[in-house]
Structures are given as C-alpha cells and as structure tokens.
Scaffold this motif. Sequence first.
Motif, PDB file in Angstrom:
ATOM      1  N   LEU A 171      -8.096 -14.001  -1.587  1.00  0.00           N
ATOM      2  CA  LEU A 171      -7.572 -13.550  -2.833  1.00  0.00           C
ATOM      3  C   LEU A 171      -6.024 -13.491  -2.523  1.00  0.00           C
ATOM      4  N   ASP A 172      -5.573 -13.870  -3.645  1.00  0.00           N
ATOM      5  CA  ASP A 172      -3.745 -13.526  -3.622  1.00  0.00           C
ATOM      6  C   ASP A 172      -3.577 -12.025  -3.656  1.00  0.00           C
ATOM      7  N   PRO A 173      -2.193 -11.689  -3.226  1.00  0.00           N
ATOM      8  CA  PRO A 173      -1.882 -10.353  -3.153  1.00  0.00           C
ATOM      9  C   PRO A 173      -1.950  -9.483  -4.375  1.00  0.00           C
ATOM     10  N   VAL A 174      -1.798 -10.097  -5.659  1.00  0.00           N
ATOM     11  CA  VAL A 174      -2.099  -9.381  -6.840  1.00  0.00           C
ATOM     12  C   VAL A 174      -3.684  -9.076  -6.927  1.00  0.00           C
ATOM     13  N   ARG A 175      -4.613  -9.862  -6.810  1.00  0.00           N
ATOM     14  CA  ARG A 175      -5.967  -9.454  -6.788  1.00  0.00           C
ATOM     15  C   ARG A 175      -6.488  -8.687  -5.744  1.00  0.00           C
ATOM     16  N   THR A 176      -5.713  -8.602  -4.498  1.00  0.00           N
ATOM     17  CA  THR A 176      -6.136  -7.743  -3.531  1.00  0.00           C
ATOM     18  C   THR A 176      -5.495  -6.251  -3.894  1.00  0.00           C
ATOM     19  N   SER A 177      -4.413  -6.123  -4.436  1.00  0.00           N
ATOM     20  CA  SER A 177      -4.040  -4.823  -5.071  1.00  0.00           C
ATOM     21  C   SER A 177      -5.062  -4.285  -6.026  1.00  0.00           C
ATOM     22  N   PHE A 178      -5.624  -5.260  -6.762  1.00  0.00           N
ATOM     23  CA  PHE A 178      -6.853  -4.957  -7.913  1.00  0.00           C
ATOM     24  C   PHE A 178      -7.886  -4.307  -6.984  1.00  0.00           C
ATOM     25  N   ILE A 179      -8.415  -5.201  -5.935  1.00  0.00           N
ATOM     26  CA  ILE A 179      -9.347  -4.730  -5.421  1.00  0.00           C
ATOM     27  C   ILE A 179      -9.444  -3.358  -4.636  1.00  0.00           C
TER      28      ILE A 179
END
Length: 335
Positions: A171-179
């Motif tokens: 996952l990219d950093p943005v989607r990691t933050s969403f997760i």
Amino acid sequence: MGVDIKIEHLTKKFGSQLIWGDVSLTLPAGEICVMLGPSGTGKSVLLKTIIGLLKPDQGSVVIEGVDIASCSEKDLYEIRKLFGVLFQDGAMFGSMNLYDNVAFPLREHTRKSESDIKKIVMEKMEMVGLIGAEYKLPGEISGGMRKRAGLARALVLDPEILLIDEPDSGLDPVRTSFINQLFVDLNAQTDATFLIVTHDIHSVRVVPDQIGLLYHKHLAMFGHREKLLSSDEPVVRQFLNAQTVGPIGMSEEKDADELAAEKDMELPPLPPIALQLEPSNGIPRKRQRPPGEWCRENGVVPPPGSFTADAEHGVASAGVATAEATAVAGVPPIQ
C-alpha cells in the motif's frame, strides 16, 4: 465485544530450529495490539499459532476458557468463529471474483439470504475502497488491492478478534493512513481485540494501545505504547526508532566487533511520543487511555515534546521540552 487472549510459555519449533520460546503475554480485550520484530523472527508464525493453524510445541493460548493448543477440532472450529484474519498475501481464492471471495464466510457460516449477503459485502468493500472492482479476479488486480479485499473478507462476520498480518505491505502511504484510520474506527465501533503485525513505524507510533517486540527467539518486551516508545532498552529503542546503532544488524544480530565499535557512540535522543489516532467521530475509544497517563502512573518522563499535534507529524523538537507538551503529558518538565 472483544475477548482477551492469554498466551503462556508458548514455544514453537520447526524440526530442530527454535522460532521463539517461552512467550507469555495477554492481549487485552478490546484493545489494538501491534507485534513487531526483525524479518524472520516468527511474527506470522505467532498469528497462525493463535488461530490454531499451527500447533505449539509447548504452552497455551486460552480464549474464552478454551486452550487453542490442546482443544478438540470441534472446539477449535467454534472458537475460530470469533476470528477475522487478514493474511500477509490476502489469501484470495484465485478462481473467485472479489465479491465471491468476500461473501465466502457468510455463505459458509450463516444462513443469510443473498440480498443480505450483498448488502454486507458491498458495505465492507466500500469501507476498504474497492467499489467497482467487485467482479475482478484476484489475478487482475494489484497486491495492495488483494490485501484490501482480504481485509473486507475478514470483516464480514463482525469478528471479536482481528488478526492482521502486515496490512501496509503493497500500500502507498496515503492508503496506509486510510487503513490505520479504518482500524481505529472499527475498534471504536466493535470493541474487537486487534493484533496487527507490521513494520511501518509511523503506524506503530499512532495506532496501537499495546506494543510487543519479538527478537532473537524470544519476546523482548510487551506493554503499553508509552512504555515501549519511551524505553531505553537497546533492542526496543533501536527498532522503534529505526536506528542503526544497537544490537540488531543486517543478519538480525550484530557481531561482537560491531557492538564493541558502537559502545561509546552517543545515541540520538528519543523522538516525542505522538498522539494516538482518534476515531473519525472524535469520540475516544472505550479502551483508549488519555495521553501521558501511563507515564504519570509509572513515574516515567516521556521524551521532550511528547503528546502534541506537532509530535504526531514528526516535527516537534526532540531536544526541547515545551511547557505545553509537559502540561498535556501531565509530568514535570525536563530541566
């Protein structure tokens, strides 16, 4: 409502190779726990042992009074209904589209109608950002999308325990933050017990209530996030702060010459302890403790600048303690 998991004196070997030994800890009911460790230290093996996919050589894993390590297959089947599991690679059925993969536990373990199943599946797929991809096969999407589909499948039965193996890989950093935000929101909504294996240090600093570290075939430390994030224990400090100075080397352990060369090196200061993520609605989770409470109770002075919005974004000074930071932390300022 989550349940606690009591692990006592757990030992696992593959042949003559010891993976880890005498591991004892309790995952508190309803809390978010993270397990860390250098690559190859058996973190995924621990998850598989907790759910009964692997049998330990010694020790116990007790959930709701049932020892996973020694119970019957019938009891194990019933206990597993408490779990949702996100495996490291997503573990999708290659011949099924994503919709059918996510729907599989509902069809296998419930008598819900297809209309009810569709409602639940689409709700979970929307939560992980996969609306529009439900009829794609696992081989037609990226590894990160497969991971998110695996998370949706882990959630469809509203489990009381969630085991999550490296949710940020692929996952990219943005989607990691969403997760990360999704985990916090899910915990607030369900009060489920989470155990997450990850290498993402930012996630470790802002998500969990409890942190554990596996190292050199044993559990180096397990406890409240503030305990580990303020720890001077060499292996804990090195790993949680991504430092090269310390006992961990490229091949897990450094040799004696490397350690001797580092003996007189000055360690960089510990970074501030960031604020934990809060649920999207701004209401603290039931099990979330106020910032600095553990430090106050145990007489520990946190790193300067801890428990501020600046610390959360990694821009607080590690060398200067402000009056505002120490007031929030509830501990005396460092002179």
